[in-house]
Motif scaffolding. Structure first.
Motif, PDB file in Angstrom:
ATOM      1  N   GLU A 132       0.816  -1.216   0.000  1.00 50.26           N
ATOM      2  CA  GLU A 132       0.000   0.000   0.000  1.00 50.26           C
ATOM      3  C   GLU A 132       0.849   1.266   0.000  1.00 50.26           C
ATOM      4  O   GLU A 132       0.502   2.256  -0.660  1.00 50.26           O
ATOM      5  N   LYS A 133       1.961   1.257   0.726  1.00 53.98           N
ATOM      6  CA  LYS A 133       2.805   2.452   0.819  1.00 53.98           C
ATOM      7  C   LYS A 133       3.359   2.848  -0.542  1.00 53.98           C
ATOM      8  O   LYS A 133       3.324   4.024  -0.934  1.00 53.98           O
ATOM      9  N   ILE A 134       3.865   1.864  -1.285  1.00 53.83           N
ATOM     10  CA  ILE A 134       4.443   2.155  -2.603  1.00 53.83           C
ATOM     11  C   ILE A 134       3.370   2.602  -3.584  1.00 53.83           C
ATOM     12  O   ILE A 134       3.562   3.551  -4.359  1.00 53.83           O
ATOM     13  N   ILE A 135       2.222   1.943  -3.557  1.00 58.56           N
ATOM     14  CA  ILE A 135       1.113   2.348  -4.430  1.00 58.56           C
ATOM     15  C   ILE A 135       0.657   3.763  -4.076  1.00 58.56           C
ATOM     16  O   ILE A 135       0.391   4.588  -4.964  1.00 58.56           O
ATOM     17  N   ARG A 136       0.588   4.058  -2.791  1.00 61.18           N
ATOM     18  CA  ARG A 136       0.097   5.367  -2.363  1.00 61.18           C
ATOM     19  C   ARG A 136       1.021   6.495  -2.825  1.00 61.18           C
ATOM     20  O   ARG A 136       0.563   7.491  -3.388  1.00 61.18           O
ATOM     21  N   VAL A 137       2.306   6.338  -2.597  1.00 61.35           N
ATOM     22  CA  VAL A 137       3.236   7.412  -2.967  1.00 61.35           C
ATOM     23  C   VAL A 137       3.361   7.520  -4.483  1.00 61.35           C
ATOM     24  O   VAL A 137       3.204   8.605  -5.062  1.00 61.35           O
ATOM     25  N   ASN A 138       3.651   6.411  -5.144  1.00 60.26           N
ATOM     26  CA  ASN A 138       3.960   6.460  -6.573  1.00 60.26           C
ATOM     27  C   ASN A 138       2.736   6.678  -7.465  1.00 60.26           C
ATOM     28  O   ASN A 138       2.747   7.557  -8.336  1.00 60.26           O
ATOM     29  N   LEU A 139       1.710   5.890  -7.258  1.00 61.32           N
ATOM     30  CA  LEU A 139       0.550   5.945  -8.149  1.00 61.32           C
ATOM     31  C   LEU A 139      -0.485   6.970  -7.687  1.00 61.32           C
ATOM     32  O   LEU A 139      -0.868   7.864  -8.447  1.00 61.32           O
ATOM     33  N   ILE A 140      -0.911   6.851  -6.446  1.00 58.55           N
ATOM     34  CA  ILE A 140      -1.913   7.798  -5.949  1.00 58.55           C
ATOM     35  C   ILE A 140      -1.325   9.201  -5.886  1.00 58.55           C
ATOM     36  O   ILE A 140      -1.994  10.189  -6.219  1.00 58.55           O
ATOM     37  N   GLY A 141      -0.057   9.305  -5.488  1.00 57.61           N
ATOM     38  CA  GLY A 141       0.589  10.608  -5.438  1.00 57.61           C
ATOM     39  C   GLY A 141       0.663  11.258  -6.814  1.00 57.61           C
ATOM     40  O   GLY A 141       0.411  12.454  -6.965  1.00 57.61           O
ATOM     41  N   THR A 142       1.001  10.476  -7.817  1.00 60.41           N
ATOM     42  CA  THR A 142       1.040  11.010  -9.185  1.00 60.41           C
ATOM     43  C   THR A 142      -0.342  11.462  -9.633  1.00 60.41           C
ATOM     44  O   THR A 142      -0.518  12.560 -10.171  1.00 60.41           O
ATOM     45  N   PHE A 143      -1.346  10.618  -9.408  1.00 64.88           N
ATOM     46  CA  PHE A 143      -2.703  10.986  -9.818  1.00 64.88           C
ATOM     47  C   PHE A 143      -3.193  12.224  -9.073  1.00 64.88           C
ATOM     48  O   PHE A 143      -3.860  13.102  -9.663  1.00 64.88           O
ATOM     49  N   ASN A 144      -2.873  12.320  -7.796  1.00 63.65           N
ATOM     50  CA  ASN A 144      -3.285  13.474  -7.005  1.00 63.65           C
ATOM     51  C   ASN A 144      -2.744  14.766  -7.616  1.00 63.65           C
ATOM     52  O   ASN A 144      -3.470  15.752  -7.782  1.00 63.65           O
ATOM     53  N   MET A 145      -1.467  14.758  -7.967  1.00 63.16           N
ATOM     54  CA  MET A 145      -0.866  15.950  -8.565  1.00 63.16           C
ATOM     55  C   MET A 145      -1.439  16.231  -9.948  1.00 63.16           C
ATOM     56  O   MET A 145      -1.661  17.385 -10.322  1.00 63.16           O
ATOM     57  N   VAL A 146      -1.682  15.190 -10.725  1.00 60.91           N
ATOM     58  CA  VAL A 146      -2.249  15.365 -12.071  1.00 60.91           C
ATOM     59  C   VAL A 146      -3.610  16.032 -11.988  1.00 60.91           C
ATOM     60  O   VAL A 146      -3.899  17.003 -12.692  1.00 60.91           O
ATOM     61  N   ARG A 147      -4.472  15.529 -11.121  1.00 59.51           N
ATOM     62  CA  ARG A 147      -5.842  16.065 -11.058  1.00 59.51           C
ATOM     63  C   ARG A 147      -5.860  17.511 -10.578  1.00 59.51           C
ATOM     64  O   ARG A 147      -6.603  18.343 -11.114  1.00 59.51           O
ATOM     65  N   TYR A 159       6.329  -2.199  -6.697  1.00 59.34           N
ATOM     66  CA  TYR A 159       6.907  -1.108  -7.478  1.00 59.34           C
ATOM     67  C   TYR A 159       6.421  -1.177  -8.931  1.00 59.34           C
ATOM     68  O   TYR A 159       6.019  -0.157  -9.504  1.00 59.34           O
ATOM     69  N   ALA A 160       6.455  -2.369  -9.522  1.00 61.49           N
ATOM     70  CA  ALA A 160       6.015  -2.521 -10.910  1.00 61.49           C
ATOM     71  C   ALA A 160       4.532  -2.178 -11.052  1.00 61.49           C
ATOM     72  O   ALA A 160       4.123  -1.556 -12.038  1.00 61.49           O
ATOM     73  N   ALA A 161       3.732  -2.564 -10.085  1.00 64.06           N
ATOM     74  CA  ALA A 161       2.305  -2.243 -10.136  1.00 64.06           C
ATOM     75  C   ALA A 161       2.082  -0.740 -10.070  1.00 64.06           C
ATOM     76  O   ALA A 161       1.237  -0.189 -10.793  1.00 64.06           O
ATOM     77  N   SER A 162       2.845  -0.059  -9.229  1.00 67.80           N
ATOM     78  CA  SER A 162       2.690   1.397  -9.114  1.00 67.80           C
ATOM     79  C   SER A 162       3.092   2.099 -10.401  1.00 67.80           C
ATOM     80  O   SER A 162       2.418   3.031 -10.856  1.00 67.80           O
ATOM     81  N   LYS A 163       4.190   1.653 -11.003  1.00 66.51           N
ATOM     82  CA  LYS A 163       4.655   2.292 -12.234  1.00 66.51           C
ATOM     83  C   LYS A 163       3.801   1.878 -13.434  1.00 66.51           C
ATOM     84  O   LYS A 163       3.597   2.658 -14.371  1.00 66.51           O
ATOM     85  N   GLY A 164       3.299   0.642 -13.399  1.00 64.63           N
ATOM     86  CA  GLY A 164       2.378   0.207 -14.450  1.00 64.63           C
ATOM     87  C   GLY A 164       1.094   1.011 -14.422  1.00 64.63           C
ATOM     88  O   GLY A 164       0.512   1.325 -15.462  1.00 64.63           O
ATOM     89  N   GLY A 165       0.660   1.367 -13.214  1.00 66.77           N
ATOM     90  CA  GLY A 165      -0.527   2.203 -13.082  1.00 66.77           C
ATOM     91  C   GLY A 165      -0.320   3.577 -13.688  1.00 66.77           C
ATOM     92  O   GLY A 165      -1.210   4.128 -14.340  1.00 66.77           O
TER      93      GLY A 165
END
Length: 253
Positions: A106-121, A159-165
């Motif tokens: 969850e930590k890696i998904i939150r920072v990498n994927l959710i964090g990216t989406f948060n900034m994008v939106r 990590y791969a799941a976060s970057k794949g997202g």
């Protein structure tokens, strides 16, 4: 897009790929806000490029909103967002001690994927309300995935799941934001000489570089920044994921 005179946000801009990108944008005449959790590093880069530092946890809505507000107050509405903030982490799905702790995933998904989406939106919402620039567009968003999105190695499931997202977000968000004149792009870097890899002994760095077909070395952060500039300046490039890896294809381990 002409970079000179624009306002740019760079997450993770206190070090590595983000710092190189912030320096490159400033050298082209952009007003750059560094968003980072590391206040000392972020403020140092901001001072160097005559920019602004805003403390920011990209995965936290309140923190990100406040950071964008600080940038808007200083420089106006953003036309550029470059997402470089992210973390690594390794762990097998089933290891010697049992299943991978869910909190680690969850930590890696939150920072990498959710964090990216948060900034994008948040950045896209501001861009959508701005006046169009000379080229008719309102902005460019560049995010950072990884070759692990396509060839994740053993132990890189999170990590791969976060970057794949991040890679999977690129086209649908580009299609959605097209009506506002906002382009959306992603870079998938290979092995770069970031602070993490720089801590390895030189022989270990050389061994990693030797695995890259050509050039047989680690990528330089400045080369990543050069790709960011090219993406921003090419108005016809949109919805694309570009590998920047020297033809590297990762092996299972």
């Amino acid at each position: 897009m002409i970079i000179a005179g624009t306002t740019a946000l760079v997450t993770g801009g206190g070090s590595g790929l983000g710092a190189a990108t912030a320096r490159a944008l400033a050298a082209r005449g952009a007003r750059v806000t560094i968003l980072d959790l590391n206040a000392d590093a972020g403020a140092a880069v901001a001072k160097e490029i005559d920019g602004l530092f805003a403390a920011c946890d990209v995965a936290d809505e309140g923190s990100a909103t406040a950071a964008l507000a600080a940038s808007r107050l200083a420089f106006g509405c953003p036309q550029i967002l470059v997402n470089c903030a992210g973390i690594g982490g390794a762990g097998r799905v089933v290891g010697r001690d049992g299943p991978l702790p869910l909190a680690a995933f969850e930590k890696i998904i939150r920072v990498n994927l959710i964090g990216t989406f948060n900034m994008v939106r948040l950045a896209a919402a501001e861009m959508s309300l701005a006046e169009p620039m000379a080229n008719g567009g309102r902005g460019v968003i560049v995010s950072t995935a990884s070759v692990a999105a396509f060839e994740g190695q053993i132990g890189q499931a999170a990590y791969a799941a976060s970057k794949g997202g991040i890679a999977a977000l690129t086209l649908p968000v580009a299609r959605e934001l097209a009506r506002f004149g906002v382009r959306v792009l992603t870079i998938a870097p290979g092995l770069f000489k970031t602070p993490l890899l720089s801590e390895l002994p030189q022989d270990a760095q050389d061994a990693l570089g030797a695995a890259i077909p050509y050039p047989a070395r680690l990528g330089a952060p400045e080369e990543f920044a050069q790709m960011v500039l090219a993406m921003i300046e090419n108005d016809y490039l949109n919805g694309e994921i570009v590998r920047l890896d020297g033809a590297l294809r990762m092996q299972p381990k």
